[in-house]
Structures are given as C-alpha cells and as structure tokens.
Design a protein around this motif. Structure first.
Motif, PDB file in Angstrom:
ATOM      1  N   LEU A  34      11.289   1.912  -6.745  1.00  0.00           N
ATOM      2  CA  LEU A  34      11.613   0.506  -6.486  1.00  0.00           C
ATOM      3  C   LEU A  34      10.879   0.039  -5.235  1.00  0.00           C
ATOM      4  CD1 LEU A  34      15.464   0.605  -7.097  1.00  0.00           C
ATOM      5  CD2 LEU A  34      13.703  -0.258  -8.649  1.00  0.00           C
ATOM      6  N   PRO A  35      10.563  -1.244  -5.165  1.00  0.00           N
ATOM      7  CA  PRO A  35       9.894  -1.744  -3.959  1.00  0.00           C
ATOM      8  C   PRO A  35      10.842  -1.666  -2.750  1.00  0.00           C
ATOM      9  CG  PRO A  35      10.200  -3.516  -5.573  1.00  0.00           C
ATOM     10  CD  PRO A  35      10.748  -2.275  -6.171  1.00  0.00           C
ATOM     11  N   CYS A  36      10.261  -1.433  -1.599  1.00  0.00           N
ATOM     12  CA  CYS A  36      11.052  -1.393  -0.366  1.00  0.00           C
ATOM     13  C   CYS A  36      11.409  -2.820   0.055  1.00  0.00           C
ATOM     14  CB  CYS A  36      10.284  -0.678   0.744  1.00  0.00           C
ATOM     15  SG  CYS A  36       8.859  -1.597   1.362  1.00  0.00           S
ATOM     16  N   GLY A  37      12.208  -2.941   1.090  1.00  0.00           N
ATOM     17  CA  GLY A  37      12.624  -4.252   1.590  1.00  0.00           C
ATOM     18  C   GLY A  37      11.454  -5.116   2.021  1.00  0.00           C
ATOM     19  N   VAL A  38      10.428  -4.504   2.582  1.00  0.00           N
ATOM     20  CA  VAL A  38       9.245  -5.265   3.025  1.00  0.00           C
ATOM     21  C   VAL A  38       8.562  -5.897   1.818  1.00  0.00           C
ATOM     22  CG1 VAL A  38       6.958  -5.092   4.072  1.00  0.00           C
ATOM     23  CG2 VAL A  38       8.892  -3.862   5.088  1.00  0.00           C
ATOM     24  N   ALA A  39       8.267  -5.098   0.811  1.00  0.00           N
ATOM     25  CA  ALA A  39       7.587  -5.608  -0.386  1.00  0.00           C
ATOM     26  C   ALA A  39       8.445  -6.655  -1.083  1.00  0.00           C
ATOM     27  CB  ALA A  39       7.242  -4.470  -1.333  1.00  0.00           C
ATOM     28  N   SER A  40       9.743  -6.424  -1.189  1.00  0.00           N
ATOM     29  CA  SER A  40      10.636  -7.384  -1.843  1.00  0.00           C
ATOM     30  C   SER A  40      10.650  -8.717  -1.108  1.00  0.00           C
ATOM     31  CB  SER A  40      12.060  -6.824  -1.915  1.00  0.00           C
ATOM     32  OG  SER A  40      12.090  -5.691  -2.747  1.00  0.00           O
ATOM     33  N   ARG A  85       3.038   7.972   3.207  1.00  0.00           N
ATOM     34  CA  ARG A  85       2.055   8.550   4.116  1.00  0.00           C
ATOM     35  C   ARG A  85       2.732   9.204   5.309  1.00  0.00           C
ATOM     36  NH1 ARG A  85      -1.911   3.350   4.438  1.00  0.00           N
ATOM     37  NH2 ARG A  85      -2.227   3.129   2.204  1.00  0.00           N
ATOM     38  N   GLY A  86       1.908   9.777   6.148  1.00  0.00           N
ATOM     39  CA  GLY A  86       2.402  10.365   7.395  1.00  0.00           C
ATOM     40  C   GLY A  86       2.869  11.796   7.206  1.00  0.00           C
ATOM     41  N   PRO A  87       3.364  12.391   8.264  1.00  0.00           N
ATOM     42  CA  PRO A  87       3.725  13.802   8.224  1.00  0.00           C
ATOM     43  C   PRO A  87       4.998  14.094   7.429  1.00  0.00           C
ATOM     44  CG  PRO A  87       4.245  12.884  10.373  1.00  0.00           C
ATOM     45  CD  PRO A  87       3.514  11.832   9.606  1.00  0.00           C
ATOM     46  N   ASP A  88       5.846  13.091   7.215  1.00  0.00           N
ATOM     47  CA  ASP A  88       7.104  13.324   6.511  1.00  0.00           C
ATOM     48  C   ASP A  88       7.387  12.170   5.551  1.00  0.00           C
ATOM     49  OD1 ASP A  88       9.489  14.517   5.799  1.00  0.00           O
ATOM     50  OD2 ASP A  88      10.600  13.693   7.503  1.00  0.00           O
ATOM     51  N   PRO A  89       6.584  12.040   4.463  1.00  0.00           N
ATOM     52  CA  PRO A  89       6.767  10.916   3.547  1.00  0.00           C
ATOM     53  C   PRO A  89       8.095  11.020   2.801  1.00  0.00           C
ATOM     54  CG  PRO A  89       5.162  12.457   2.666  1.00  0.00           C
ATOM     55  CD  PRO A  89       5.529  12.946   4.036  1.00  0.00           C
ATOM     56  N   LEU A  90       8.591   9.860   2.367  1.00  0.00           N
ATOM     57  CA  LEU A  90       9.808   9.843   1.576  1.00  0.00           C
ATOM     58  C   LEU A  90       9.566  10.530   0.238  1.00  0.00           C
ATOM     59  CD1 LEU A  90      11.098   6.209   2.126  1.00  0.00           C
ATOM     60  CD2 LEU A  90      12.123   8.313   2.976  1.00  0.00           C
ATOM     61  N   PRO A  91      10.590  11.157  -0.317  1.00  0.00           N
ATOM     62  CA  PRO A  91      10.446  11.785  -1.639  1.00  0.00           C
ATOM     63  C   PRO A  91      10.084  10.747  -2.710  1.00  0.00           C
ATOM     64  CG  PRO A  91      12.464  12.507  -0.549  1.00  0.00           C
ATOM     65  CD  PRO A  91      11.892  11.398   0.274  1.00  0.00           C
ATOM     66  N   ALA A  92       9.418  11.197  -3.750  1.00  0.00           N
ATOM     67  CA  ALA A  92       8.914  10.331  -4.818  1.00  0.00           C
ATOM     68  C   ALA A  92      10.014   9.494  -5.458  1.00  0.00           C
ATOM     69  CB  ALA A  92       8.193  11.155  -5.877  1.00  0.00           C
ATOM     70  N   GLN A  93      11.235  10.003  -5.525  1.00  0.00           N
ATOM     71  CA  GLN A  93      12.326   9.256  -6.160  1.00  0.00           C
ATOM     72  C   GLN A  93      12.572   7.905  -5.481  1.00  0.00           C
ATOM     73  OE1 GLN A  93      15.230  12.300  -5.402  1.00  0.00           O
ATOM     74  NE2 GLN A  93      16.339  11.032  -3.925  1.00  0.00           N
ATOM     75  N   ALA A 102       0.826  -1.212   0.000  1.00  0.00           N
ATOM     76  CA  ALA A 102       0.000   0.000   0.000  1.00  0.00           C
ATOM     77  C   ALA A 102       0.862   1.265   0.000  1.00  0.00           C
ATOM     78  CB  ALA A 102      -0.918   0.002   1.218  1.00  0.00           C
ATOM     79  N   GLU A 103       2.176   1.107  -0.184  1.00  0.00           N
ATOM     80  CA  GLU A 103       3.122   2.222  -0.201  1.00  0.00           C
ATOM     81  C   GLU A 103       2.946   3.128   1.005  1.00  0.00           C
ATOM     82  OE1 GLU A 103       5.852   3.139  -1.395  1.00  0.00           O
ATOM     83  OE2 GLU A 103       6.058   1.671  -2.989  1.00  0.00           O
ATOM     84  N   ILE A 104       3.007   2.527   2.168  1.00  0.00           N
ATOM     85  CA  ILE A 104       2.879   3.264   3.421  1.00  0.00           C
ATOM     86  C   ILE A 104       3.993   4.302   3.581  1.00  0.00           C
ATOM     87  CG2 ILE A 104       4.144   1.591   4.823  1.00  0.00           C
ATOM     88  CD1 ILE A 104       1.917   2.006   6.952  1.00  0.00           C
ATOM     89  N   ARG A 105       5.094   4.096   2.832  1.00  0.00           N
ATOM     90  CA  ARG A 105       6.203   5.057   2.891  1.00  0.00           C
ATOM     91  C   ARG A 105       5.790   6.447   2.423  1.00  0.00           C
ATOM     92  NH1 ARG A 105      10.535   2.346  -0.922  1.00  0.00           N
ATOM     93  NH2 ARG A 105       8.694   2.211  -2.223  1.00  0.00           N
TER      94      ARG A 105
END
Length: 168
Positions: A110-116, A98-106, A93-96
């Motif tokens: 690629l999928p994160c370690g959890v998704a991989s 969300r929240g008050p300080d999401p990671l930049p779009a760049q 669900a690309e939780i990265r």
C-alpha cells in the motif's frame, strides 16, 4: 510542483486563438511572435494540443491553428495534459525500501502516507483545473487590463489572421 513554460505559452495561445473568426487561423510563427517565444519550441506544444483535439492544424500557405471546439469546452486541465502528459507530478520512488534497514516487503503493498497525501493533492489540483475553462479566464472586457489585452489582440489578429473561406 513546477509546470514547464510550455503550459503558460499554450494557455495564452488558446486564449488568443479564441478571438479568431470561425473560419480564421493563425500560423505558429505569428503565435510565437505575439508571445515573444521561439517558433520551434511553441510548435511542439501546438502540435500536442492538435493531437489532443484542442486545436485544428490547417496545412498550406493560408493555414495555421484554430480552436477545435468552443472556448467554454476547453479546460485548463485539457491543456496541461496535452502539453505535460498525464503522468502524476509526484512519483513515489519507494524510499522506504532503501537504506541499511528497509521495511519488510509486506509494508510496500500500500502507498505510504506521503504518497497518499501527494496523490490526494494532485487529484484536487486536477479537479480545479478541470473546472476552469478558457471562456472563464478570458476576463471581464470592461477592466483596463482586459481592454488593453483585447486592443493588442485585435490589432495583431487584424494583421495576421488567415481566413480559410471567402467572406462576402
């Protein structure tokens, strides 16, 4: 990961159908009775397996279901995909983002370690299911459990199997 009850029911139905004569069939109501489940619920899964080419649906008063191919050519993965669909169990669900300080779009390319990790586990799970056929899980007929299962199945098939051609 949780598979629906339909997967267990579908696998057991395929196992029972593997005991039919080449020209035999079992109606959905008989399969539901044998497994103690609702016909309407089971019928949905039987139709899905027929649509996936695992079962043949025979219409008419002497109709029912039979295997579309030999038990050694039907894998557990075939049944799971027919009943549950091909979508992966884990859906990121690309939780990265969300929240008050999401990671930049760049960083979302690629999928994160959890998704991989979850996708690797799913591939391993599916590969294992693809290696197990219905013939593999029919069991050793000499064990007391399988003797009891076979006796129960034979009696039931003797009462409910519908023959499609005249036997001489």
């Amino acid at each position: 990961m949780k598979l629906g009850d339909g997967v267990e029911q579908a696998i057991h139905c395929v196992l029972l159908l593997s005991g039919l004569a080449a020209d035999g069939a079992l109606p959905a109501a008989a399969l539901a009775e044998y497994h103690g489940v609702k016909t309407s619920y089971l019928l949905k899964h039987l139709q899905a397996m027929a649509g996936a080419g695992l079962l043949v649906s025979i219409p008419g008063p002497r109709g029912g279901y039979r295997l579309a191919r030999p038990a050694q050519e039907i894998t557990l993965l075939d049944i799971v995909l027919a009943v549950e669909g091909s979508a992966p169990a884990f859906r990121c669900a690309e939780i990265r983002q969300r929240g008050p300080d999401p990671l930049p779009a760049q960083f979302h390319r690629l999928p994160c370690g959890v998704a991989s990790a979850m996708l690797r586990a799913e591939r391993a799970y599916r590969a294992e299911l693809a290696n197990i056929t219905i013939a593999d899980i029919q069991g050793d007929p000499s064990t007391p459990l399988n003797q009891a299962i076979n006796q129960r199945s034979c009696v039931f098939l003797g009462l409910h199997e519908r023959v499609q051609t005249e036997r001489t």
